[in-house]
Design an enzyme around this catalytic site. Structure first.
Site, PDB file in Angstrom:
ATOM      1  N   ARG A 363      16.040  37.100  36.976  1.00  0.00           N
ATOM      2  CA  ARG A 363      16.529  38.443  36.673  1.00  0.00           C
ATOM      3  C   ARG A 363      15.449  39.459  37.026  1.00  0.00           C
ATOM      4  O   ARG A 363      14.281  39.258  36.697  1.00  0.00           O
ATOM      5  CB  ARG A 363      16.936  38.565  35.205  1.00  0.00           C
ATOM      6  CG  ARG A 363      18.092  37.641  34.863  1.00  0.00           C
ATOM      7  CD  ARG A 363      18.563  37.761  33.435  1.00  0.00           C
ATOM      8  NE  ARG A 363      19.598  36.785  33.156  1.00  0.00           N
ATOM      9  CZ  ARG A 363      20.163  36.601  31.963  1.00  0.00           C
ATOM     10  NH1 ARG A 363      19.773  37.344  30.936  1.00  0.00           N
ATOM     11  NH2 ARG A 363      21.099  35.692  31.797  1.00  0.00           N
ATOM     12  N   HIS A 385      28.943  26.042  28.845  1.00  0.00           N
ATOM     13  CA  HIS A 385      30.226  26.735  28.908  1.00  0.00           C
ATOM     14  C   HIS A 385      31.312  25.766  28.455  1.00  0.00           C
ATOM     15  O   HIS A 385      31.431  24.659  28.982  1.00  0.00           O
ATOM     16  CB  HIS A 385      30.489  27.245  30.320  1.00  0.00           C
ATOM     17  CG  HIS A 385      29.531  28.315  30.726  1.00  0.00           C
ATOM     18  ND1 HIS A 385      28.315  28.031  31.322  1.00  0.00           N
ATOM     19  CD2 HIS A 385      29.576  29.667  30.571  1.00  0.00           C
ATOM     20  CE1 HIS A 385      27.662  29.163  31.532  1.00  0.00           C
ATOM     21  NE2 HIS A 385      28.398  30.166  31.089  1.00  0.00           N
TER      22      HIS A 385
END
Length: 650
Positions: A363, A385
């Site tokens: 990031r 997930h």
């Protein structure tokens, strides 16, 4: 005649009366001295202000209240700016707000402020405080304010005024110093009794790295000297625990300008701690029905556009062009996990599916916010997930929360919970956001867990539960997150075949337990002041010999300890025993096993601990049992839902 309710009394107000005059009549002398401002119908105003004509309810604001401390600290920032301007007339002032536990003011000056400068500024502040100068508020036309600051060459104030839409603005003056400010402020400088300037740092004007670099002087102020002393002691303890100091000292990690900011380099000890944490997490995920997956680091930009990351998160991503195709370095792992789900036809009988990846992401964080391991540009998330039917959603969220609780018990952390709702910049329908928020909130309510609402701070694709752990200094750190998402399954056309033979849309839950491994390591180091629990410690025991005559027996002991799965080192140097023991303590090694003549004769080791305590001579077998019991203890803490033991070997 105007009437105002104040502290349960109905008081008639004469025109032009101030808050100060009314509160002086309704409060005791001691309480009145602690009053620094006034709340008129929940609007903060100066104590010396006239009571507004429409005011119906008035309350005092005491100096030791949250609002009172904000006013105290903001006033201290003005006093500091006045002192700086008096000592260094060519300095340009910018802004100086109150912040948590303190205040700061940014200055534009031709040279760097030194520690000696801070001492001089504190002394100049003391002069202003001793003079007990009043803070006076003036409301002027914006154009007149521009003329005033232009005459004093305060270009930053002029820029602020240009951005304001109000035709009139307020100025505050004390001791000849005038500042643009909404207020309120203390009645006078003499109300400040306990303050301290703490540090100087760089800061870009308005947080924009393309604007001038300023100097930010930080300070703190409290209602009394006792509170100030406690806070300064807290800061000293935080410095001792700072992972940026302890990390290199314990040979865990380092940063290099040659590599670039925000990219940690893990040394053998640090890499071992990471491996132990990651191995622990992998085993626990497998035990809870998760499947291990791994996605690529680079994915086509088209996929990031489809997911909404490019539009909503693109400024935090890195991109590269390969053979005329633009790729994005992944900031999150969810896209690849959805592609894995889509690789086969799924039935309702297959759900829930839980994908887990220790995924390294990148990031683009601004250099000004980077902070050791706590804020980096490359990190690994314990990312998972869960894709399930809407009916399974509640149970899955509850299961994640219980997983988080178990892990927090292992590390001994207390924690707080926040529920973050839809932000302005988001994707998805109102109906989906309502369903997702309700699911998270219902899970927390059903489990009887306390939480606060953090309005507008959800992810762009869904609301979230954030778990913020508390460390030994009672600081909070973002840890686990649970994000409920109806939107991305729709965007990626995820389906499952229901019991009716028709296609249905699943729900996806994004979640982490520890969060970023790097950040969690930084928090662990500071929480334990570098003395990591024995089961995580990179070196669990060190064998220290009194003389070289004991080296052979020490090596035999090391062999047996290693065979028992204990991470051990030997210190066979020809140095004084006290020196070697002290060095082991500074290295935060849990068990220091001393070997001398007596231990060689009896086949024992003399056990000392890093905190200076001693257990005396024990057989090597008993020593191994003690270390193994120490490793297992965190997993036996009361309140855990599951009973499991983690092996000592990584």
């Amino acid at each position: 005649m105007q009437q105002v309710e104040c502290l349960g009394q109905n008081i008639e107000i004469q025109e032009g009366q101030t808050c100060q005059e009314i509160l002086a009549r309704t409060l005791s002398g001691k309480k009145f001295k602690q009053t620094v401002a006034c709340l008129c119908d929940q609007r903060l105003i100066d104590l010396t202000s006239k009571i507004p004509n429409d005011c119906r309810n008035m309350e005092p604001v005491f100096i030791n209240s949250e609002q009172g401390l904000d006013i105290l600290r903001h006033s201290a920032a003005h006093i500091m700016a006045e002192a700086v301007k008096r000592l260094f007339p060519t300095v340009k002032v910018t802004i100086g707000p109150a912040v948590e536990n303190g205040f700061y003011y940014d200055f534009d000056f031709e040279r760097s402020f030194t520690p000696d400068d801070l001492e001089a500024i504190e002394s100049a502040m003391a002069e202003s405080i001793a003079a007990d100068q009043p803070f006076q508020r003036f409301v002027v036309d914006r154009e007149d304010a521009k003329k005033f600051f232009a005459q004093h060459n305060e270009t930053y104030k002029l820029e602020l005024l240009e951005d304001m839409e109000d035709e009139q603005v307020s100025l505050y003056t004390h001791n000849g110093f005038t500042d643009l400010c909404r207020g309120p402020h203390l009645p006078s400088t003499g109300y400040i009794q306990a303050y301290k300037l703490t540090s100087v740092a760089g800061a870009y004007w308005r947080g924009d790295e393309n604007r001038p670099m300023l100097q930010r002087i930080y300070g703190t102020a409290f209602a009394d000297n006792k509170s100030l002393k406690q806070y300064l002691n807290h800061l000293e303890e935080a410095k001792k625990r700072d992972h940026r100091r302890l990390g290199p000292q314990l040979d865990l990690f380092s940063f290099s300008e040659e590599v670039g900011p925000g990219m940690p380099i893990f040394h053998p000890h640090g890499a071992l701690v990471r491996t132990i944490l990651e191995d622990f997490e992998t085993k626990e995920h497998l035990r809870r029905g998760y499947q291990l997956v791994r996605g690529p680091q680079l994915l086509r930009r088209d996929l990031w556009e489809k997911s909404g990351h490019y539009q909503n998160y693109g400024h935090n991503m890195y991109f590269s062009e390969i053979e005329d195709t633009v790729y994005g370095l992944k900031p999150m792992n969810c896209v690849a996990h959805m592609l894995i789900y889509k690789s086969s036809l799924r039935s309702y009988r297959d759900l829930p599916i839980r994908y887990f990846e220790l995924g390294t992401v990148h990031r683009h964080e601004k250099s000004g916010v980077l902070h050791g391991l706590l804020r980096v540009r490359q990190f690994t998330q314990d990312d998972a997930h869960i894709i399930c039917t809407p009916k399974q959603l509640q149970d899955e969220i509850t299961g994640i929360i219980r997983f988080v609780q178990d892990v927090m018990h292992v590390f001994g952390f207390e924690y707080e919970i926040e529920l973050s709702t839809r932000p302005e910049k988001s994707i998805g329908s109102d109906q989906d956001w309502d369903r997702a928020t309700t699911a998270l909130q219902t899970s927390l309510d059903c489990m009887g867990l306390a939480y606060t609402i953090n309005a507008g701070d959800g992810a762009f694709y869904g609301p979230k539960i954030d778990v913020k752990l508390k460390d030994a200094l009672n600081r909070t750190w973002q840890c686990a997150t649970i994000q409920c998402d109806f939107t991305l399954p729709h965007r990626f056309d995820l389906n499952y075949i229901g019991s009716d033979g028709e296609k249905h849309r699943p729900v996806m839950v994004h979640r982490t337990i520890l969060g970023a491994i790097e950040r969690f390591m930084g928090v662990l180091i500071e929480h334990y002041a570098g003395a990591l629990p024995t089961w995580i410690a990179p070196v669990q025991a060190v064998l220290v010999t009194v003389t070289e005559a004991h080296n052979e027996y020490a090596q035999e002991c090391a062999y047996q300890l290693q065979n028992a799965g204990i991470r051990v080192q030997t210190d066979l140097r020809n140095e004084k025993l006290g020196f070697k023991v002290r060095e082991a303590q500074l290295s935060k090694i849990p068990y220091i096993l001393v070997i001398g003549d007596q231990e060689v004769q009896t086949g024992e080791v003399n056990i000392r601990f890093r905190n200076g305590n001693q257990a005396g001579s024990k057989s090597l077998t008993r020593c191994i049992e003690m270390i193994q019991e120490d490793c297992q203890e965190p997993f036996k803490r009361g309140g855990m839902r599951y009973s499991f033991v983690y092996e000592c070997t990584p």
